[in-house]
Write an enzyme that holds these catalytic residues in place. Structure first.
Site, PDB file in Angstrom:
ATOM      1  N   ASP A   1     -11.331   2.964   4.029  1.00 16.73           N
ATOM      2  CA  ASP A   1     -11.691   1.544   4.042  1.00 16.73           C
ATOM      3  C   ASP A   1     -13.201   1.350   3.902  1.00 16.73           C
ATOM      4  O   ASP A   1     -13.657   0.232   3.622  1.00 16.73           O
ATOM      5  CB  ASP A   1     -11.277   0.923   5.390  1.00 16.73           C
TER       6      ASP A   1
ATOM      7  N   GLN B   1      -4.942  -1.293   9.648  1.00 13.90           N
ATOM      8  CA  GLN B   1      -4.804  -2.629   9.050  1.00 13.90           C
ATOM      9  C   GLN B   1      -5.394  -3.702   9.967  1.00 13.90           C
ATOM     10  O   GLN B   1      -5.105  -3.735  11.165  1.00 13.90           O
ATOM     11  CB  GLN B   1      -3.316  -2.915   8.755  1.00 13.90           C
TER      12      GLN B   1
ATOM     13  N   LYS C   1       0.843  -1.199   0.000  1.00 11.99           N
ATOM     14  CA  LYS C   1       0.000   0.000   0.000  1.00 11.99           C
ATOM     15  C   LYS C   1       0.878   1.248   0.000  1.00 11.99           C
ATOM     16  O   LYS C   1       0.631   2.200  -0.735  1.00 11.99           O
ATOM     17  CB  LYS C   1      -0.922  -0.007   1.231  1.00 11.99           C
TER      18      LYS C   1
HETATM   19  N1  GUN Z   1      -7.021  -6.674   6.115  1.00 14.26           N
HETATM   20  C1  GUN Z   1      -7.384  -7.441   5.071  1.00 14.26           C
HETATM   21  N2  GUN Z   1      -8.099  -6.721   4.184  1.00 14.26           N
HETATM   22  C2  GUN Z   1      -8.182  -5.472   4.695  1.00 14.26           C
HETATM   23  C3  GUN Z   1      -8.793  -4.268   4.225  1.00 14.26           C
HETATM   24  O1  GUN Z   1      -9.421  -4.195   3.181  1.00 14.26           O
HETATM   25  N3  GUN Z   1      -8.644  -3.189   5.035  1.00 14.26           N
HETATM   26  C4  GUN Z   1      -7.974  -3.237   6.215  1.00 14.26           C
HETATM   27  N4  GUN Z   1      -7.906  -2.129   6.930  1.00 14.26           N
HETATM   28  N5  GUN Z   1      -7.401  -4.340   6.660  1.00 14.26           N
HETATM   29  C5  GUN Z   1      -7.508  -5.446   5.908  1.00 14.26           C
END
Ligand code: GUN
Length: 299
Positions: free
Chosen positions: A122, A99, A55
């Site tokens: 998100d 996350q 990311k």
């Molecule tokens: N962990 C796995 N997928 C995601 C996601 O789409 N967002 C976040 N914040 N954590 C994750």
């Protein structure tokens, strides 16, 4: 015997990231604004570390201001809330991502609801969930994975899914539920199947569109698939395989890709399908957050 089209998420995501990079450069040139993304990672989950690194790398490639906050696994709720509050009040940060999964002593709901809805890239805040569920997506943030799946489905079938039946396997808040909302909004007829569904293969066999998000390696078999279906694989499962007397670990999805491709019209591979699209959608949401926060509207 047919062979399904391989839906190339990597290529689609690269094209989307290029567009975002161009729009980010224009935002800086015309308005002096640099989209800012803060990613918070708590603890040392190895898969999360890989995702967060990707990311950050993509955010930087798009020209964003990118910050990462790495907190110890034993961080207190108050410490994480204090960080989220600081990021909510930081005008250089337009998007905040916590996350997941979190260490078990931290409550996911408390933390995701602490992020300002306008910075919730998100799409996990109840305000954004409500906007999506009620079809008011104009200024909502839609969760990145289902948003990316939707773009891939649209690339195959167009934006109006009237007359198509869709089965989403999995009912998580991150994927299954928002995916169902997006498909419904596009006029598909939806079924959300899950671990308590009776005759799952029979349910899936009715679907023109299948989205598998269960986390079970190679669970969806070719004889579950309606000929000509579009199949989207959200699963990322690490399995051990033996080759030439050696055991190594390999990523695989929730669909049995090789066999499903003999029946489906199109399918996403793992890796190279949904994963890269999820990251690209995070960038799109962050750019969107920066524009909305600056009163610029969306282009
Ligand atoms: N962990 C796995 N997928 C995601 C996601 O789409 N967002 C976040 N914040 N954590 C994750």
């Amino acid at each position: 015997m047919t062979t399904a089209r391989r839906i190339d998420g990597k290529k689609m995501a690269a094209e989307l990231s290029e567009k975002i990079t161009r729009e980010t450069a224009a935002l800086l040139r015309d308005h002096g604004i640099v989209p800012g993304l803060a990613v918070v990672i708590i603890g040392e989950d190895p898969a999360s570390q890989v995702y967060v690194r990707n990311k950050k790398r993509t955010a930087e490639a798009c020209g964003f201001h990118s910050v990462q906050h790495t907190l110890a696994a034993d961080s207190t709720l108050d410490a994480v809330l204090a960080l989220i509050d600081a990021l909510n009040n930081d005008s250089n940060i337009h998007g905040i991502l916590i996350q997941l999964p979190l260490p078990s002593h931290l409550n996911e709901m408390q933390l995701t609801q602490a992020v300002a809805p306008g910075k919730d890239v998100d799409g996990f805040h109840f305000i954004n969930i409500g906007k999506l569920a009620s079809g008011n997506t104009g200024d909502a943030f839609v969760p990145c994975t289902p948003a990316g799946c939707m773009l891939m489905i649209e690339a195959e079938l167009g934006t109006d899914l009237s007359g198509y039946s869709a089965v989403v396997i999995g009912r998580s808040n991150i994927v299954g539920k928002p995916m169902a909302s997006l498909l419904l909004q596009a006029n598909a007829t939806i079924t959300v199947a899950h671990s308590r569904t009776a005759d799952l293969p029979g349910v899936v066999r009715n679907a023109d569109i299948v989205v598998a998000a269960v986390g079970q390696a190679n669970m969806v078999k070719a004889d579950w698939i309606k000929p000509g279906a579009v199949v989207i694989d959200v699963g990322i499962n690490r399995i051990e395989v033996s080759e030439d007397g050696e055991t190594r670990s390999k990523l695989t999805g929730d669909i049995d890709y090789a066999s499903v491709c003999k029946v489906a019209a199109a399918a996403t591979p793992v890796p190279g399908g949904v994963g890269p699209m999820t990251i690209a959608m995070l960038m799109a949401n962050t750019l969107r957050a920066a524009r909305l926060a600056s009163g610029l509207g969306l282009n």
